[in-house]
Design a protein around this motif. Structure first.
Motif, PDB file in Angstrom:
ATOM      1  N   GLU B 155       0.854  -1.181   0.000  1.00 22.56           N
ATOM      2  CA  GLU B 155       0.000   0.000   0.000  1.00 22.56           C
ATOM      3  C   GLU B 155       0.876   1.212   0.000  1.00 22.56           C
ATOM      4  N   LEU B 156       0.459   2.224  -0.704  1.00 22.08           N
ATOM      5  CA  LEU B 156       1.258   3.440  -0.746  1.00 22.08           C
ATOM      6  C   LEU B 156       0.308   4.624  -0.675  1.00 22.08           C
ATOM      7  N   HIS B 157       0.558   5.495   0.263  1.00 23.04           N
ATOM      8  CA  HIS B 157      -0.283   6.682   0.417  1.00 23.04           C
ATOM      9  C   HIS B 157       0.624   7.890   0.489  1.00 23.04           C
ATOM     10  N   ILE B 158       0.415   8.803  -0.392  1.00 22.50           N
ATOM     11  CA  ILE B 158       1.285   9.967  -0.422  1.00 22.50           C
ATOM     12  C   ILE B 158       0.414  11.189  -0.627  1.00 22.50           C
ATOM     13  N   SER B 159       0.706  12.239   0.107  1.00 23.82           N
ATOM     14  CA  SER B 159      -0.090  13.456  -0.070  1.00 23.82           C
ATOM     15  C   SER B 159       0.807  14.671   0.012  1.00 23.82           C
ATOM     16  N   PHE B 160       0.455  15.657  -0.773  1.00 20.58           N
ATOM     17  CA  PHE B 160       1.157  16.944  -0.741  1.00 20.58           C
ATOM     18  C   PHE B 160       0.119  18.016  -0.459  1.00 20.58           C
ATOM     19  N   THR B 161       0.340  18.763   0.582  1.00 19.33           N
ATOM     20  CA  THR B 161      -0.677  19.711   0.996  1.00 19.33           C
ATOM     21  C   THR B 161      -0.053  21.066   1.241  1.00 19.33           C
ATOM     22  N   LEU B 175     -10.827  13.396   2.406  1.00 21.15           N
ATOM     23  CA  LEU B 175      -9.572  12.693   2.640  1.00 21.15           C
ATOM     24  C   LEU B 175      -8.632  13.630   3.381  1.00 21.15           C
ATOM     25  N   PRO B 176      -8.379  13.386   4.644  1.00 22.44           N
ATOM     26  CA  PRO B 176      -7.548  14.325   5.396  1.00 22.44           C
ATOM     27  C   PRO B 176      -6.078  14.210   5.006  1.00 22.44           C
ATOM     28  N   ALA B 177      -5.359  15.304   5.160  1.00 18.09           N
ATOM     29  CA  ALA B 177      -3.929  15.298   4.881  1.00 18.09           C
ATOM     30  C   ALA B 177      -3.275  16.394   5.715  1.00 18.09           C
ATOM     31  N   PRO B 178      -2.082  16.148   6.206  1.00 15.43           N
ATOM     32  CA  PRO B 178      -1.401  17.170   7.008  1.00 15.43           C
ATOM     33  C   PRO B 178      -0.683  18.171   6.117  1.00 15.43           C
ATOM     34  N   PRO B 179      -0.398  19.371   6.606  1.00 17.75           N
ATOM     35  CA  PRO B 179       0.371  20.334   5.807  1.00 17.75           C
ATOM     36  C   PRO B 179       1.731  19.761   5.446  1.00 17.75           C
ATOM     37  N   GLY B 180       2.183  20.028   4.248  1.00 16.99           N
ATOM     38  CA  GLY B 180       3.457  19.486   3.790  1.00 16.99           C
ATOM     39  C   GLY B 180       3.252  18.161   3.089  1.00 16.99           C
ATOM     40  N   ALA B 181       4.255  17.332   3.135  1.00 16.25           N
ATOM     41  CA  ALA B 181       4.162  16.039   2.463  1.00 16.25           C
ATOM     42  C   ALA B 181       4.023  14.936   3.492  1.00 16.25           C
ATOM     43  N   GLU B 182       3.213  13.954   3.173  1.00 14.01           N
ATOM     44  CA  GLU B 182       3.044  12.804   4.049  1.00 14.01           C
ATOM     45  C   GLU B 182       3.182  11.547   3.198  1.00 14.01           C
ATOM     46  N   LEU B 183       3.882  10.569   3.705  1.00 16.38           N
ATOM     47  CA  LEU B 183       4.050   9.329   2.955  1.00 16.38           C
ATOM     48  C   LEU B 183       3.976   8.173   3.920  1.00 16.38           C
ATOM     49  N   TRP B 184       3.093   7.235   3.647  1.00 16.73           N
ATOM     50  CA  TRP B 184       3.116   6.012   4.436  1.00 16.73           C
ATOM     51  C   TRP B 184       2.920   4.806   3.545  1.00 16.73           C
ATOM     52  N   VAL B 185       3.710   3.815   3.809  1.00 14.51           N
ATOM     53  CA  VAL B 185       3.791   2.673   2.912  1.00 14.51           C
ATOM     54  C   VAL B 185       3.764   1.385   3.731  1.00 14.51           C
ATOM     55  N   TRP B 186       2.942   0.460   3.280  1.00 15.16           N
ATOM     56  CA  TRP B 186       3.007  -0.912   3.797  1.00 15.16           C
ATOM     57  C   TRP B 186       3.745  -1.752   2.774  1.00 15.16           C
ATOM     58  N   PHE B 187       4.769  -2.459   3.230  1.00 17.58           N
ATOM     59  CA  PHE B 187       5.492  -3.331   2.323  1.00 17.58           C
ATOM     60  C   PHE B 187       4.948  -4.753   2.438  1.00 17.58           C
ATOM     61  N   GLN B 188       5.206  -5.520   1.383  1.00 17.29           N
ATOM     62  CA  GLN B 188       4.837  -6.931   1.439  1.00 17.29           C
ATOM     63  C   GLN B 188       5.682  -7.631   2.495  1.00 17.29           C
ATOM     64  N   ASP B 189       5.148  -8.704   3.059  1.00 17.63           N
ATOM     65  CA  ASP B 189       5.920  -9.378   4.101  1.00 17.63           C
ATOM     66  C   ASP B 189       7.075 -10.195   3.530  1.00 17.63           C
ATOM     67  N   SER B 284      -5.947  29.770  -3.704  1.00 13.00           N
ATOM     68  CA  SER B 284      -7.003  29.170  -2.895  1.00 13.00           C
ATOM     69  C   SER B 284      -6.565  29.165  -1.448  1.00 13.00           C
ATOM     70  N   SER B 285      -7.450  28.739  -0.583  1.00 10.83           N
ATOM     71  CA  SER B 285      -7.113  28.694   0.842  1.00 10.83           C
ATOM     72  C   SER B 285      -6.447  27.386   1.229  1.00 10.83           C
ATOM     73  N   PHE B 286      -6.675  26.371   0.452  1.00 13.87           N
ATOM     74  CA  PHE B 286      -6.167  25.055   0.811  1.00 13.87           C
ATOM     75  C   PHE B 286      -5.987  24.272  -0.470  1.00 13.87           C
ATOM     76  N   HIS B 287      -4.891  23.553  -0.523  1.00 12.89           N
ATOM     77  CA  HIS B 287      -4.623  22.773  -1.729  1.00 12.89           C
ATOM     78  C   HIS B 287      -3.985  21.478  -1.296  1.00 12.89           C
ATOM     79  N   SER B 288      -4.551  20.370  -1.700  1.00  9.71           N
ATOM     80  CA  SER B 288      -3.979  19.102  -1.300  1.00  9.71           C
ATOM     81  C   SER B 288      -4.127  18.113  -2.432  1.00  9.71           C
ATOM     82  N   GLU B 289      -3.030  17.477  -2.797  1.00  6.70           N
ATOM     83  CA  GLU B 289      -3.128  16.437  -3.810  1.00  6.70           C
ATOM     84  C   GLU B 289      -2.557  15.159  -3.233  1.00  6.70           C
TER      85      GLU B 289
END
Lengths: 610, 635
Positions: B155-161, B175-189, B284-289
């Motif tokens: 799983e890979l979740h990445i956001s730029f806000t 879909l919530p996201a924190p300011p800046g960049a956030e990345l969280w990844v689940w790797f295969q076992d 805009s006031s808020f931008h998140s991708e």
């Protein structure tokens, strides 16, 4: 150092220093004072310049159009203030909300240790209202503050009006990178203290406040606005904050730069800048301006609402509108444009203001004296103390010529050191009493004497101060020849360290204390004429220094007072000092009572050694 | 021109009927949520073949006022309505099914702002894992597919806000996201060296998204034990395979948007992505991708697995700034563009407009959905239908806005208390504004090592009483190696504020460790508050149904509660900073003082000086030798 490692030459040097000690001290003192007076002479000072890159090169446009509307809002505010008999909280909340800000309020209450007779308050209850303009696409990490006090009477209505006008105008701009907090604080400094403590969640002075609901991250800079007329002739910049702290010089530079750009008359210490530095009157004008700054800084009080920000490492200044009888007037739109420009530049800041000086004196708004220039003046005074200490040390350790006397000296030196302890302890206990008694015994004093609480506090302080002179400081068990020398050596070094530390933090206070205490330290021995010396000693004691400072300050402000008024002012200054300490944590009163006064008592003790 | 326009419908109808046959074959095994609004003529052709389940789902999700499109309009523009589903279906390979959906939700917020949320979903029934090399890519971006297979990502979740989501004014985001960049990844076992893989992955992603993700290293990476569970299928929840990092300082701008847009099958050439004009998106006031990749069930029985790539873009427009006080919006006002068509590759392409607050608006199609514990009414505009565009061939929505107050059930804020540069205190406030229900929340705090947390000062209080967390996971920091990780499970009493405080000391860094702008301060990433919040209306728990995309990201397990995640604001903390303006002078001066001053002072203090006798002359020495031999005392 080769000089000192050669015993012959070392001996010669020491002999020279001890023989010429008195003339050297006199020369140092004169040189110190002369150096200090020279600081105000324009060719010796530097022109101010903008150090911060982010504010220097970027251009901003000022377009604030709505000065008239701001004045109308100010009048509306005044009407609501009259109706509410204080802060019109609901109206302010509604107005700020209508401007599209996030609005929060904070209630606070504080019971003063004794009634403040200058401002006629004792149990203070109030509400601060602030609105936060959220910067678009900013993560709430940085903020700027614009504050205006809600003063009693008809004061500062225009400031609140302009603040609301600016809030409306700023809200419609897209370029903000930092949140802007518009704060209307009640009960001037007490409200500001409550708000700042609430914002930083600290409680240094035991005030009750309700926690803040909205924040904007770390505050980078703040301006406090005081404006009581529709048009002003000039804007005055106030820098001196709590404990003599000053904001970064770049903030003053920013103000000066915009005043020049927009064409507003600007003053510091209420004094316009003059161009005739080479004339006597021009020089004395600069000296007056600088001395006013020195006196204000030495007082350790916050001289505007901005003063309390400095403790939190937030660069802040107050801007006061002055309306005098001059022809040239500036309208509110122009002041609004000036503030807009300043905020846009502050908004451009990438880092906190740190490039320029934090320690400086200003003989005019365009010139400054940096710490490197003014410290030698103090250094010359402090050098006297070290010269005297060296002299005493040489006298104490010099091998006496007859051998039997030398043996006696070795025997005496150990009780000599111990005998120093008694006067040290006694004087410090007196100092602690001076610090603690006035507030704790006001109740008793009020019951037994026909005085008000404030008078009781001040009179107790003076009584303790005077009583300290009469105390026996010495057990006189060891009638030693050198005993007073040991005590004086300790006292002189103590004073040197004390003044040195004070001057590092608050140069003005350190310098003023050094001016009066260093001569005492230099000349006092048990062998000088008692009555005359005692008179001089009292004349140069910290309390008398304060009294003279009050007169001098009034003289500088061109409102001279008679002795009677001066004495009343002196009393109120003492009570204000104690209040400042308990309300805002000013350190001048504890410094004087716990350290400087005991140190002075040691010299008093030396005079009456036998 | 005229001849061509007459000719093409006939051709297309033939093409359509051919391709639909293929689609029907494919859907017989695994019915993907198909387009609910097929045009009238296609429906007429395939009444028996279209799977019944899909129709039922449509009914579930659009229970109110499913207005039939008028046949006259359809007849007027048959050519425009038919192609999109047709082309999608025809090119879908027989062995690997791919599906692309696009969606835009527009929601007037209570503060007077407009929230626009784009969601693009690519579903691909393939397997990156089983050793066989996937080399044929069509809708799924190849760059991401290669990343998944090379680094064995589950799983890979990445956001730029850019900006902070103001929960108090805006409510909950989809879909919530924190300011800046956030990345969280689940790797295969199957991954053995997780840290090494993570390091490589961040560097690769850094290149793909033109972002500073390469600044993710061990000092800002944590392994949360409970806060970030896998959102896709799979049952491995050993947090050794999870990595989480945020870069609160990351500035998001067009250079991040462009590579993000390139991942879309239609790019920004067609479909909803046409609206993404960067000049407006960043005004805009808020931008998140964000990009979310996860494995999901390919069919209702969950026998087949497909990979889901979800690209989302959330923007909040400030109408106060641009609107000059007028409270109305339109697509053109917001994006400075209008829509001309759907993405030809998309199976569905819809615009949802939240009209819960102004029900008087009459729109072609209404839909109700339960989003974040609240039943909302949406008016739906299907872009695959030509009728939506009307005769103007462009589409421009416009709606008026109404105001009321908002109380989000859960929100959180954080600040640094205290003054001075030695110590400080982090306060985290969590507000439960539910009138009568208490619920547990998971708080995750990742604090850089240079703030040395004093964990013994950790307090959790609600309603001025001590509130003991039922679970605490704390991993102390190691200087220059790893950050603090603090996770705890706290029960929030109803209608209360829970305050978590912990004191810290500011470390003095080595002088090379300071950033180029040390007086700006150092960032501490947002805390993450994850919670199952009791819902007022029943949540829909069936995951496989064709729900609108914005309501179907977090899987819901129970009907009575829904999952939300709230991020606090990041902190900006000043550390004790040396004066960097003239380091060379300072070093020279210090060295001089130490060498000259200290050396000679030490010399003076420790040595005993005596006057030395001048050495005797040669004659005297000889005389002394003679006198010594004579036994006479020397001169």
């Amino acid at each position: 150092m080769g000089l000192l490692s050669d015993p012959n030459r070392r001996r010669a040097l020491i002999t020279l220093l001890t023989r010429l000690n008195a003339p050297i001290c006199v020369v140092c003192y004169m040189a110190g004072v002369a150096w200090f007076m020279g600081l105000a002479f324009e060719p010796f000072t530097l022109r101010t310049y903008m150090s911060e890159n982010a504010m220097g090169s970027t251009m901003v446009e000022e377009r604030f159009p709505a000065g008239e509307r701001a004045l109308a809002t100010g009048r509306e505010f005044a009407a609501h203030k009259r109706k509410a008999g204080g802060m019109p909280v609901d109206w302010l909340v509604k107005t700020l909300q209508a401007r599209g800000l996030e609005v929060f309020t904070q209630r606070f209450s504080r019971t003063l240790p004794f009634p403040d007779e200058n401002k006629e308050r004792y149990m203070v209850k109030g509400t601060n209202v602030y609105g936060i303009l959220r910067a678009p696409r900013a993560p709430r990490t940085e903020a700027l503050v614009l504050s205006a006090p809600c003063s009693p009477g008809e004061n500062n209505n225009q400031a609140v009006g302009l603040l609301l006008g600016l809030a409306q105008y700023f809200r419609n701009q897209i370029y903000w990178a930092k949140d802007i907090i518009f704060l209307v604080n009640e009960h001037d400094l007490i409200g500001m203290q409550a708000w700042l403590e609430g914002y930083h969640h600290t409680n240094t002075t035991g005030m009750d406040w309700s926690p803040l609901q909205g924040r904007g991250g770390s505050i980078q800079a703040a301006l406090s606005l005081e404006l009581s007329s529709d048009v002003v002739t000039s804007l005055d910049l106030v820098l001196e904050g709590l404990n003599g702290q000053l904001p970064n010089l770049d903030l003053a530079n920013l103000f000066y730069a915009f005043c020049q750009k927009i064409g507003v008359l600007c003053t510091i210490q209420g004094k316009l800048q003059r161009n005739d530095w080479d004339s006597v009157s021009g020089y004395s004008h600069a000296v007056q301006t600088m001395m006013l700054m020195v006196m204000k800084q030495a007082s350790g009080r916050p001289w505007g609402d901005h003063g309390l920000f400095l403790r939190y490492h937030i660069e802040a200044a107050s801007i006061k509108g002055i309306n005098s009888f001059r022809q040239y007037k500036t309208d509110t739109t122009t002041i609004g444009r000036l503030l807009e420009g300043m905020y846009r530049k502050l908004n451009n800041l990438l880092e906190r203001l740190h490039q320029s000086y934090f320690f400086y004196l200003m003989p005019s708004l365009s010139h400054f004296v940096s710490i490197g220039y003014y410290m030698p003046a103090f250094g010359l005074l402090a050098a006297i103390l070290f010269m005297r200490a060296l002299d005493l040390w040489v006298q104490l350790t010099a091998p006496p010529l007859p051998p039997e006397e030398g043996a006696a000296h070795v025997k005496q030196s150990s009780p000599g050191v111990l005998s120093v302890l008694t006067p040290l302890v006694i004087s410090h206990v007196t100092g602690a009493a001076l610090y603690a008694l006035p507030i704790h015994f006001q109740q008793v004093a009020v019951e037994h004497f026909p005085v008000s609480e404030t008078e009781a506090v001040v009179l107790t302080a003076i009584a303790v101060y005077t009583a300290g002179l009469a105390l026996p400081h010495n057990t006189h068990r060891y009638k030693t020849l050198h005993g007073w020398r040991v005590l004086k050596l300790v006292a002189v070094l103590y004073l040197a360290v004390l003044l040195g530390c004070t001057a590092l933090i608050n140069f003005s206070l350190g310098f003023i204390l050094a001016l009066t205490l260093v001569p005492i330290a230099a000349f006092v021995t048990p062998h000088v004429p008692k009555v005359l010396s005692a008179f001089v000693l009292v004349f140069l004691s910290p309390a008398c220094t304060l009294l003279f400072s009050v007169f001098f300050f009034q003289e500088l402000q061109e409102v001279p007072v008679s002795f009677q008024e001066g004495w009343m002012l002196f009393l109120s200054v003492i009570s204000q000092g104690i209040l400042d300490h308990s309300l805002y944590g000013s350190l001048v009163y504890p410094l004087i009572s716990l350290l400087v006064y005991p140190c002075w008592l040691l010299f008093w003790n030396i005079l009456f050694w036998n | 021109m005229a001849a061509r326009s007459y000719c093409s419908p006939a051709l297309l109808v033939i093409l359509c009927s051919l391709s639909l046959l293929i689609v029907i074959h494919a859907q017989a095994t695994t019915p993907t949520p198909s387009s609910p609004n097929l045009s009238a003529d296609t429906k007429a052709e395939t009444p028996k073949a279209a799977p019944g389940t899909a129709v039922e789902q449509d009914k579930q999700w659009e229970p109110t006022d499913l207005k039939e499109t008028t046949p006259e309009k359809d007849a007027a523009v048959p050519a425009e309505s038919a192609p999109p589903p047709g082309t999608t279906a025809s090119s879908t390979g027989p062995h690997q099914k791919e599906d692309f959906q696009e969606e835009l939700v527009i929601r007037p917020l209570h503060s007077g702002d407009i929230y626009a949320s784009f969601q693009f979903r690519t579903l691909w029934e393939t397997d990156f894992m089983k050793g066989k090399k996937v080399s044929h890519y069509r809708l799924f971006p190849k760059s991401l597919g290669q990343v998944i297979s090379k680094f064995s990502v589950r799983e890979l979740h990445i956001s730029f806000t850019q900006g902070y989501w103001r929960t108090m004014q805006w409510g909950q985001p989809f879909l919530p996201a924190p300011p800046g960049a956030e990345l969280w990844v689940w790797f295969q076992d199957t991954v053995t060296d997780v840290d090494g893989t993570w390091k490589e992955l961040t560097n690769v992603l850094s290149g793909i998204f033109c972002a500073s993700l390469n600044f993710i290293d061990s000092t800002n990476t944590v392994q949360p034990s409970a806060s970030f569970k896998p959102l896709g299928i799979g049952n491995v929840t050993d947090h050794r395979f999870l990595r989480y990092a945020t870069l609160p300082r990351e500035i998001v701008c067009t250079e991040n948007l462009t590579p993000w847009k390139k991942l879309l099958p239609c790019g920004s050439k067609a479909g909803l992505a046409v609206l993404m004009k960067s000049e407006k998106l960043f005004h805009s006031s808020f931008h998140s991708e964000a990009v979310h990749i996860r494995p999901v069930c390919g069919d209702p029985q969950c026998k087949a697995m497909s990979w889901e790539l979800r690209q989302t873009l959330d923007v909040v427009f400030d109408l106060h700034t641009s609107g000059q006080g007028k409270r109305e919006w339109s697509l053109f006002k917001m994006f400075a563009r209008t829509l001309t068509d759907a993405c030809p590759l998309a199976s569905t392409s819809k615009i949802y407009v939240d009209i819960t607050d102004n029900p008087e608006v009459s729109t072609p199609l209404l839909s109700q959905a339960v989003v974040l514990g609240d039943r909302r009414t949406f008016s739906v505009y299907d872009l695959t239908q030509a009728s939506t565009f009307g005769t103007m061939r462009t589409f421009n929505l416009q709606i008026k806005w109404k105001r009321d107050m908002l109380r989000p059930l859960l929100h959180a804020e954080r600040y640094v208390a205290g003054y001075g540069l030695q110590t400080g205190e982090i306060h985290t406030l969590m507000y439960n504004q539910h009138p009568y229900r208490s619920f547990p929340v998971l708080l995750l705090d990742s604090v850089p090592w240079y703030l040395r947390l004093y964990v013994h000062t950790l307090t959790v209080t609600s309603k001025s009483k001590d509130n003991k967390p039922s679970y605490i996971h704390y991993q102390p920091s190691k200087d220059r190696i790893r950050p603090h990780l603090l996770e705890m499970l706290v029960q929030l009493p109803p209608n209360s504020v829970t305050e978590v405080t912990v004191q810290f000391e500011r470390a003095l860094l080595k002088w090379t460790e300071y950033t180029p702008d040390p007086n700006h301060g150092f960032y501490v990433g947002s805390s993450v508050v994850s919670a199952l919040v009791p819902s007022i209306v029943a949540m829909d728990t069936n995951n496989t149904q064709g729900r609108p995309l914005f309501s179907s990201f977090f899987p819901t397990k129970e009907e009575s509660s829904f999952f939300i995640r709230v991020y606090t604001e990041p902190l900006l903390v000043n550390l004790p900073t040396p004066d960097f303006s003239m380091p060379y002078n300072v070093i020279c001066l210090t060295c001089t003082v130490v060498a000259v001053g200290y050396g000679s002072l030490y010399n003076l203090l420790t040595r005993n000086f005596q006057i030395e006798e001048p050495s005797p002359g040669l004659a005297k020495r000889i005389a002394n030798v003679i006198r010594k031999m004579r036994g006479v005392p020397p001169l």
